[in-house]
Scaffold this motif. Structure first.
Motif, PDB file in Angstrom:
ATOM      1  N   LYS A  65       0.830  -1.215   0.000  1.00 55.00           N
ATOM      2  CA  LYS A  65       0.000   0.000   0.000  1.00 55.00           C
ATOM      3  C   LYS A  65       0.859   1.257   0.000  1.00 55.00           C
ATOM      4  CE  LYS A  65      -4.317  -1.632   2.113  1.00 55.00           C
ATOM      5  NZ  LYS A  65      -4.675  -2.293   0.907  1.00 55.00           N
TER       6      LYS A  65
ATOM      7  N   GLN B 224       2.633   1.502  -3.466  1.00 54.64           N
ATOM      8  CA  GLN B 224       1.661   1.836  -4.499  1.00 54.64           C
ATOM      9  C   GLN B 224       1.291   3.316  -4.434  1.00 54.64           C
ATOM     10  OE1 GLN B 224      -1.563  -0.988  -3.907  1.00 54.64           O
ATOM     11  NE2 GLN B 224      -1.831  -1.120  -6.109  1.00 54.64           N
TER      12      GLN B 224
ATOM     13  N   LYS C 124       2.392   5.733  -7.494  1.00 49.44           N
ATOM     14  CA  LYS C 124       1.291   6.277  -8.316  1.00 49.44           C
ATOM     15  C   LYS C 124       1.300   7.798  -8.242  1.00 49.44           C
ATOM     16  CE  LYS C 124      -1.871   2.426  -8.615  1.00 49.44           C
ATOM     17  NZ  LYS C 124      -3.145   1.838  -8.227  1.00 49.44           N
TER      18      LYS C 124
ATOM     19  N   VAL D 267       1.375   1.262 -11.766  1.00 48.09           N
ATOM     20  CA  VAL D 267       1.863   0.257 -10.820  1.00 48.09           C
ATOM     21  C   VAL D 267       0.999  -1.005 -10.849  1.00 48.09           C
ATOM     22  CG1 VAL D 267       2.356  -0.193  -8.381  1.00 48.09           C
ATOM     23  CG2 VAL D 267       2.721   2.102  -9.311  1.00 48.09           C
ATOM     24  N   SER D 268       1.659  -2.165 -10.977  1.00 55.22           N
ATOM     25  CA  SER D 268       0.993  -3.464 -10.855  1.00 55.22           C
ATOM     26  C   SER D 268       1.556  -4.150  -9.622  1.00 55.22           C
ATOM     27  CB  SER D 268       1.271  -4.343 -12.076  1.00 55.22           C
ATOM     28  OG  SER D 268       0.800  -3.721 -13.244  1.00 55.22           O
ATOM     29  N   VAL D 269       0.752  -5.036  -9.027  1.00 54.41           N
ATOM     30  CA  VAL D 269       1.188  -5.721  -7.807  1.00 54.41           C
ATOM     31  C   VAL D 269       0.994  -7.222  -7.946  1.00 54.41           C
ATOM     32  CG1 VAL D 269       0.727  -6.023  -5.333  1.00 54.41           C
ATOM     33  CG2 VAL D 269       0.610  -3.737  -6.346  1.00 54.41           C
TER      34      VAL D 269
END
Length: 119
Positions: free
Chosen positions: A15, A18, A22, A28-30
């Motif tokens: 979190k 990200q 961002k 952003v990918s997780v």
């Protein structure tokens, strides 16, 4: 827009990363485990990968090895709670560009990401 993949199983770390990345303008990918990470890496082209080493199913080292063999141009930053020199040295010997010990400052991470993506 530059794409960053975060591979991390700690939700709080994800979190915070990200949010910061961002805000800095990155896409952003997780992935919460190594298996999901490999699937995303095969489907999408990323400009940078941030990975933990201790991951469920597929380890961070296996992901690093896969990336270095298949997409060696993608810079990798390792995020780890380890301060053990051999683990850190092993990551650099595998070809990672940077290593950040947790906990870390989001601003420091932001600077390191920007430095690697501006090369």
């Amino acid at each position: 827009m530059e794409k960053i993949l975060i591979i991390e199983d700690n939700t709080m770390v994800v979190k915070s990363l990200q949010f910061k990345l961002k805000k800095d303008g990155y896409d952003v990918s997780v992935a919460e485990d190594g298996r999901e990470a490999l699937r995303l890496i095969k489907e999408t082209t990323f400009n940078l990968v941030l990975t933990d080493l201790n991951l469920p199913f597929v380890t961070g080292n296996e992901i690093i090895a896969y990336l270095k063999e298949n997409q060696p141009e993608i810079p990798i930053i390792v995020l780890s709670t380890s301060t053990q020199e051999d683990i850190i040295m092993n990551a650099f010997n595998m070809g990672v560009e940077d290593f950040i010990t947790k906990p870390f400052s989001p601003n420091e991470l932001s600077l390191r990401v920007r430095r690697l993506l501006s090369k």
